[in-house]
Enzyme design. Structure first.
Site, PDB file in Angstrom:
ATOM      1  N   ASN A  90     -10.895 -12.665 -30.127  1.00 49.10           N
ATOM      2  CA  ASN A  90     -10.313 -13.462 -30.202  1.00 49.10           C
ATOM      3  C   ASN A  90      -9.319 -12.825 -31.816  1.00 49.10           C
ATOM      4  OD1 ASN A  90     -11.115 -15.763 -29.161  1.00 49.10           O
ATOM      5  ND2 ASN A  90     -12.441 -15.766 -30.354  1.00 49.10           N
ATOM      6  N   SER A 115      -5.947 -12.561 -44.184  1.00 54.76           N
ATOM      7  CA  SER A 115      -6.905 -13.301 -45.388  1.00 54.76           C
ATOM      8  C   SER A 115      -7.165 -12.791 -46.728  1.00 54.76           C
ATOM      9  CB  SER A 115      -7.484 -13.988 -44.522  1.00 54.76           C
ATOM     10  OG  SER A 115      -9.304 -15.037 -44.666  1.00 54.76           O
ATOM     11  N   TYR A 152     -15.700 -11.165 -40.460  1.00 58.24           N
ATOM     12  CA  TYR A 152     -13.947 -11.534 -40.329  1.00 58.24           C
ATOM     13  C   TYR A 152     -12.903 -10.516 -40.946  1.00 58.24           C
ATOM     14  CZ  TYR A 152     -10.542 -15.195 -41.366  1.00 58.24           C
ATOM     15  OH  TYR A 152      -8.991 -15.886 -41.695  1.00 58.24           O
ATOM     16  N   LYS A 156      -9.790  -9.027 -40.280  1.00 62.09           N
ATOM     17  CA  LYS A 156      -8.117  -8.795 -40.639  1.00 62.09           C
ATOM     18  C   LYS A 156      -7.644  -7.541 -41.232  1.00 62.09           C
ATOM     19  CE  LYS A 156      -7.508 -13.317 -39.618  1.00 62.09           C
ATOM     20  NZ  LYS A 156      -6.114 -13.682 -38.540  1.00 62.09           N
TER      21      LYS A 156
HETATM   22  N1  LIG Z   1      -6.259 -22.038 -42.825  1.00 61.84           N
HETATM   23  C1  LIG Z   1      -6.990 -20.908 -43.877  1.00 61.84           C
HETATM   24  O1  LIG Z   1      -6.456 -21.779 -45.279  1.00 61.84           O
HETATM   25  C2  LIG Z   1      -6.998 -19.685 -43.667  1.00 61.84           C
HETATM   26  C3  LIG Z   1      -6.484 -19.459 -42.394  1.00 61.84           C
HETATM   27  N2  LIG Z   1      -5.805 -17.622 -41.723  1.00 61.84           N
HETATM   28  C4  LIG Z   1      -5.540 -17.460 -40.409  1.00 61.84           C
HETATM   29  O2  LIG Z   1      -4.816 -18.285 -39.991  1.00 61.84           O
HETATM   30  C5  LIG Z   1      -5.076 -17.745 -38.688  1.00 61.84           C
HETATM   31  C6  LIG Z   1      -5.246 -19.913 -38.258  1.00 61.84           C
HETATM   32  O3  LIG Z   1      -6.061 -20.233 -38.939  1.00 61.84           O
HETATM   33  P1  LIG Z   1      -6.390 -22.157 -39.073  1.00 61.84           P
HETATM   34  O4  LIG Z   1      -4.948 -22.801 -38.468  1.00 61.84           O
HETATM   35  O5  LIG Z   1      -6.897 -22.442 -40.640  1.00 61.84           O
HETATM   36  O6  LIG Z   1      -7.263 -21.725 -37.949  1.00 61.84           O
HETATM   37  P2  LIG Z   1      -7.116 -23.033 -37.149  1.00 61.84           P
HETATM   38  O7  LIG Z   1      -8.590 -22.973 -36.070  1.00 61.84           O
HETATM   39  O8  LIG Z   1      -7.603 -24.251 -37.427  1.00 61.84           O
HETATM   40  O9  LIG Z   1      -6.576 -22.587 -35.839  1.00 61.84           O
HETATM   41  C7  LIG Z   1      -6.475 -21.490 -34.990  1.00 61.84           C
HETATM   42  C8  LIG Z   1      -6.188 -22.742 -33.795  1.00 61.84           C
HETATM   43  O10 LIG Z   1      -5.746 -21.105 -32.665  1.00 61.84           O
HETATM   44  C9  LIG Z   1      -6.452 -21.777 -31.327  1.00 61.84           C
HETATM   45  N3  LIG Z   1      -6.601 -20.164 -31.175  1.00 61.84           N
HETATM   46  C10 LIG Z   1      -7.803 -20.142 -31.193  1.00 61.84           C
HETATM   47  N4  LIG Z   1      -8.097 -18.624 -30.620  1.00 61.84           N
HETATM   48  C11 LIG Z   1      -7.641 -18.406 -29.234  1.00 61.84           C
HETATM   49  C12 LIG Z   1      -7.561 -17.561 -28.981  1.00 61.84           C
HETATM   50  N5  LIG Z   1      -7.980 -16.772 -28.014  1.00 61.84           N
HETATM   51  N6  LIG Z   1      -6.468 -17.943 -28.209  1.00 61.84           N
HETATM   52  C13 LIG Z   1      -5.478 -18.618 -28.399  1.00 61.84           C
HETATM   53  N7  LIG Z   1      -5.186 -19.660 -29.351  1.00 61.84           N
HETATM   54  C14 LIG Z   1      -6.387 -19.200 -30.058  1.00 61.84           C
HETATM   55  C15 LIG Z   1      -7.209 -22.689 -31.885  1.00 61.84           C
HETATM   56  O11 LIG Z   1      -7.566 -23.128 -30.798  1.00 61.84           O
HETATM   57  C16 LIG Z   1      -7.005 -22.893 -32.773  1.00 61.84           C
HETATM   58  O12 LIG Z   1      -5.726 -24.079 -32.432  1.00 61.84           O
HETATM   59  C17 LIG Z   1      -6.263 -17.691 -37.992  1.00 61.84           C
HETATM   60  O13 LIG Z   1      -5.644 -16.112 -37.377  1.00 61.84           O
HETATM   61  C18 LIG Z   1      -6.841 -17.254 -40.157  1.00 61.84           C
HETATM   62  O14 LIG Z   1      -7.628 -16.524 -40.047  1.00 61.84           O
HETATM   63  C19 LIG Z   1      -6.277 -17.392 -42.952  1.00 61.84           C
HETATM   64  C20 LIG Z   1      -6.412 -17.135 -44.500  1.00 61.84           C
HETATM   65  C21 LIG Z   1      -6.524 -18.780 -44.651  1.00 61.84           C
HETATM   66  O1  LIG Z   2      -9.472 -16.466 -44.134  1.00 64.29           O
HETATM   67  C1  LIG Z   2     -10.078 -17.851 -44.595  1.00 64.29           C
HETATM   68  O2  LIG Z   2      -9.668 -18.462 -45.451  1.00 64.29           O
HETATM   69  C2  LIG Z   2     -10.050 -19.610 -46.202  1.00 64.29           C
HETATM   70  C3  LIG Z   2     -10.233 -18.780 -47.711  1.00 64.29           C
HETATM   71  O3  LIG Z   2     -12.108 -18.943 -47.680  1.00 64.29           O
HETATM   72  P1  LIG Z   2     -13.067 -19.862 -48.607  1.00 64.29           P
HETATM   73  O4  LIG Z   2     -13.778 -18.692 -48.565  1.00 64.29           O
HETATM   74  O5  LIG Z   2     -12.717 -19.845 -49.777  1.00 64.29           O
HETATM   75  O6  LIG Z   2     -13.354 -20.226 -47.636  1.00 64.29           O
HETATM   76  C4  LIG Z   2     -11.240 -20.219 -45.352  1.00 64.29           C
HETATM   77  O7  LIG Z   2     -11.054 -21.643 -45.576  1.00 64.29           O
HETATM   78  C5  LIG Z   2     -10.559 -20.257 -43.977  1.00 64.29           C
HETATM   79  O8  LIG Z   2     -11.493 -21.066 -43.126  1.00 64.29           O
HETATM   80  C6  LIG Z   2     -10.021 -18.691 -43.874  1.00 64.29           C
HETATM   81  O9  LIG Z   2      -9.997 -18.269 -42.609  1.00 64.29           O
END
Ligand SMILES: NC(=O)C1=CN([C@@H]2O[C@H](COP(=O)(O)OP(=O)(O)OC[C@H]3O[C@@H](n4cnc5c(N)ncnc54)[C@H](O)[C@@H]3O)[C@@H](O)[C@H]2O)C=CC1
Ligand SMILES: O=C1O[C@H](COP(=O)(O)O)[C@@H](O)[C@H](O)[C@H]1O
Length: 300
Positions: A90, A115, A152, A156
């Protein structure tokens, strides 16, 4: 930007924070492997601009990137405990497919959701927990080498390298945003590390807006609010992108409540920020989307 912007992972937490802030600002093309309910789609995005596809599906991705001016690539496995087979497919293979398709289609700007976990290894025992406190002046600024603390994070770091490659080979502008911890309405509760890397929803939308509007070559920036507690510098995001965050986890108590005027005065005459208007269709404090991977056990 006149051309459409492709947003992958549009149905997830970050995608929804972006669309709720910028839904009217761009001509969006949305891709997610899960169909998006109407409530997650900005007005004006037609069925033809919604792609239900996996990012490892090269043909579908090529179709989705055709004629777009910019890509914000979020889709992937966001779990810090994600196993290798999932991040390989992914996050690494998926990112390679999306970046290659974008570069070959002549996309001008590409924003990659990296990330904090790409550099989690800098949080060594001797630095923590002081690192998470406002008095500590240790800062990562994006010029340091990746130092992942889990697989993970390795995925990234790989995405950041792919971005470097596609910038150098195709001259595509690439910005990698090392996102901190996105939560809605308040910083992570009772979590020093999370409060040091809080990214509010409005700062998230603003930052990705700047990624679409600014001119740059290849950048790595940190995606956090202007938190008093912080060990990530936001200077590069300010300089390269014009990022100007509005929120600060210090405006909330450790438990995540907005500080009262008295708390704020006691704290050095700080002001309490306006809280966001709650989204009409969701109770305050509810997460905008549940990830569709099994829950991260540490994310209680
Ligand atoms: N939420 C956070 O605080 C953080 C998020 N990130 C990064 O930001 C991005 C988004 O994270 P979130 O929105 O929290 O995750 P999430 O899990 O809420 O959203 C990810 C979305 O991507 C879609 N998805 C996953 N794999 C897929 C694939 N192979 N093909 C098509 N769609 C796919 C899922 O259906 C989902 O809607 C990720 O890459 C994550 O690693 C990085 C650091 C912190
Ligand atoms: O990359 C990500 O980081 C956030 C924050 O990390 P955490 O270790 O404080 O949980 C995480 O919430 C998120 O799911 C992840 O995609």
């Amino acid at each position: 930007m006149d051309e459409p912007v492709l947003l992958t992972g549009a149905g997830g937490r970050v995608g929804q924070a972006i669309l709720r802030g910028l839904g009217d600002e761009y001509d969006w093309r949305l891709l997610d492997r899960e169909p998006l309910p109407a409530a997650k789609v900005p007005d004006g995005v037609t069925d033809a601009d919604r792609y239900v596809a996996d990012i490892t599906d090269e043909r579908a991705v090529r179709e989705a990137v055709a004629d777009v001016g910019a890509v914000i690539h979020l889709a992937g496995d966001p779990r810090k405990t994600a196993p290798w087979d999932s991040v390989l497919r992914n996050n690494i293979d998926g990112t390679q497919v999306v970046m290659r398709a974008a570069a070959e289609a002549g996309v001008e700007k590409f924003t990659f959701a990296s990330s904090n976990h790409a550099v989690g290894g800098y949080e060594t025992e001797d630095r923590t927990p002081d690192l998470y406190r406002p008095e500590d002046d240790y800062r990562l600024d994006g010029s340091e080498l990746p130092r992942p603390g889990n697989l993970y994070g390795v995925s990234k770091a790989a995405g950041e390298s792919l971005g470097r490659f596609y910038h150098d080979e195709f001259d595509m502008s690439v910005v990698c945003v090392r996102i901190g911890n996105l939560t809605k309405d308040h910083p992570p509760r009772e979590y020093e590390r999370g409060q040091a890397m809080w990214l509010s929803h409005r700062d998230c939308a603003h930052l990705f807006d700047r990624c679409l509007r600014a001119e740059y070559g290849y950048e790595i920036v940190y995606g956090i609010s202007a938190n008093d507690r912080r060990y990530y510098s936001i200077e590069r995001a300010r300089e390269a992108l014009g990022y100007d965050p509005a929120d600060n986890s210090a405006d909330y108590t450790f438990e995540g409540e907005p500080k009262s005027d008295r708390d704020a005065e006691a704290d050095g005459d700080r002001y309490a920020p306006e809280s966001f208007a709650p989204d009409a269709d969701r109770p305050a404090n509810e997460s905008p989307a549940e990830p569709n991977f099994p829950a991260d056990p540490d994310d209680a």
